[in-house]
Design an enzyme around this catalytic site. Structure first.
Site, PDB file in Angstrom:
ATOM      1  N   HIS A 170       0.526  -1.416   0.184  1.00  0.00           N
ATOM      2  CA  HIS A 170       0.016   0.140  -0.235  1.00  0.00           C
ATOM      3  C   HIS A 170       0.387   1.221  -0.501  1.00  0.00           C
ATOM      4  O   HIS A 170       2.033   1.240   0.223  1.00  0.00           O
ATOM      5  CB  HIS A 170      -0.664  -0.132   1.073  1.00  0.00           C
ATOM      6  N   ASP A 179       0.733   4.937   2.073  1.00  0.00           N
ATOM      7  CA  ASP A 179      -0.493   5.059   2.976  1.00  0.00           C
ATOM      8  C   ASP A 179      -0.898   6.756   2.635  1.00  0.00           C
ATOM      9  O   ASP A 179      -1.063   7.935   2.389  1.00  0.00           O
ATOM     10  CB  ASP A 179       0.897   6.323   3.448  1.00  0.00           C
ATOM     11  N   HIS A 228       4.535   0.327   0.419  1.00  0.00           N
ATOM     12  CA  HIS A 228       5.828  -0.188   1.150  1.00  0.00           C
ATOM     13  C   HIS A 228       4.644  -1.356   2.088  1.00  0.00           C
ATOM     14  O   HIS A 228       3.145  -2.167   1.637  1.00  0.00           O
ATOM     15  CB  HIS A 228       5.652   0.178   1.940  1.00  0.00           C
ATOM     16  N   ARG A 251       5.062   6.139  14.545  1.00  0.00           N
ATOM     17  CA  ARG A 251       4.699   6.636  13.085  1.00  0.00           C
ATOM     18  C   ARG A 251       4.157   7.736  13.233  1.00  0.00           C
ATOM     19  O   ARG A 251       3.475   8.187  14.423  1.00  0.00           O
ATOM     20  CB  ARG A 251       3.800   5.600  12.558  1.00  0.00           C
TER      21      ARG A 251
HETATM   22  C1  SIN Z   1       2.745   1.100   7.757  1.00  0.00           C
HETATM   23  O1  SIN Z   1       2.564   1.001   7.403  1.00  0.00           O
HETATM   24  O2  SIN Z   1       3.029   2.322   8.037  1.00  0.00           O
HETATM   25  C2  SIN Z   1       4.059   0.193   8.750  1.00  0.00           C
HETATM   26  C3  SIN Z   1       5.085  -0.580   8.415  1.00  0.00           C
HETATM   27  C4  SIN Z   1       6.003  -1.026   9.482  1.00  0.00           C
HETATM   28  O3  SIN Z   1       4.934  -1.639  10.607  1.00  0.00           O
HETATM   29  O4  SIN Z   1       6.918  -2.555   9.130  1.00  0.00           O
END
Ligand code: SIN
Length: 284
Positions: free
Chosen positions: A101, A103, A259, A274
């Site tokens: 995906h 973000d 990612h 995050r």
């Molecule tokens: C995310 O998708 O922002 C999380 C990525 C992760 O936890 O490695």
């Protein structure tokens, strides 16, 4: 590219670089920040090791890139609503970010950058992968580029966050806390191929978590083309993989990447912090 104040070690020939010579616990000079941002634009995702990053420092650093966002569905921390504590306790299956995906493409002005800080990291597993949507676009045939340029894709949070299909998220069965928002029902349109606002490179801009269909086509008609783009753009040639350590930082550019957070460490705890940084324009 050459840099005066940082060292940049690329991870692959197209995406990902480790940055040395930076202490994120302190304010970066304008020159150093400029070089870090150049490295991010050029490599799409950058990594820093052994960084002391308090919640306040993370927000201060993030603010140099733009405005930290408060997620409409995933609850932030009490002290700093912009910071999401991505906790996966030992024994729980990972759910956050598992699946390719980009973000928040369901926002009208989608997230530009994301910064993730590793606090507790499993002894093995829990890596994150990023795919380069500009390199993938470049590798398409001219005829396919012609076909895609000008198409519009419809995005929504309804696959990932619809309470009817992801009830357990809202029932408190995950360590992350979710709250329902009308955003789940909203559909937004973005160009299927977008142009990066700084590099000027064209990037494939669809992802299987948030893209519903191609505008003007049914879901069924869109599906084969979207499936091709999802598979093509995440080929190993366009992907880098990061092995986390405690105190590692990843910062990525959502305009030109997807990612995927691996779900392969059920027996271990993983705890990350995050923040996403908002876009102030619609993709073009
Ligand atoms: C995310 O998708 O922002 C999380 C990525 C992760 O936890 O490695």
């Amino acid at each position: 590219m050459s840099y005066n104040t940082i060292e940049v070690q690329p991870l692959t020939s197209c995406i990902g670089a480790e940055i040395a010579g930076v202490d994120l616990s302190r304010e970066l000079t304008d020159e150093q920040f400029g070089e870090v941002k150049d490295a991010l634009v050029h490599n799409h995702v950058i990594f820093f090791r052994d960084q002391e990053v308090t919640p306040e420092r993370q927000l201060t650093f993030a603010k140099r890139f733009g405005t930290p966002e408060v997620h409409p569905i995933v609850e932030g921390s009490n002290a700093h609503p912009e910071l999401i504590e991505v906790l996966k306790p030992a024994g729980e299956g990972a759910s956050f970010g598992t699946g390719w995906h980009t973000d928040n493409t369901f926002f009208e002005k989608p997230t530009l950058y994301t910064m993730l800080y590793g606090i507790d990291i499993p002894p093995v597993g829990g890596d994150t992968l990023w795919a380069d949507m500009a390199a993938a676009y470049d590798a398409l045939s001219d005829k396919m580029k012609e076909l895609l340029d000008g198409l519009v894709a419809v995005h929504s949070a309804s696959i990932a966050y619809d309470p009817r299909t992801t009830r357990e998220k809202y029932e408190g069965k995950h360590s992350l806390k979710y709250k329902y928002s009308d955003v789940v029902e909203t559909e937004v349109e973005h160009p299927l191929i977008r142009t990066h606002d700084i590099s000027g490179r064209k990037c494939i801009y669809v992802n299987p978590m948030f893209t519903l269909r191609i505008k003007g086509m049914t879901k069924e008609e869109s599906a084969p083309l979207l499936k091709f783009l999802y598979e093509f753009s995440t080929k190993p040639e366009f992907v880098c993989r990061f092995r986390w350590q405690p105190k590692s930082v990843a910062m990525w550019d959502n305009s030109c990447t997807q990612h995927y957070a691996m779900n392969d460490y059920v027996q271990y705890r993983r705890f990350m912090r995050r923040v996403t940084i908002g876009g102030d324009t619609r993709p073009v």
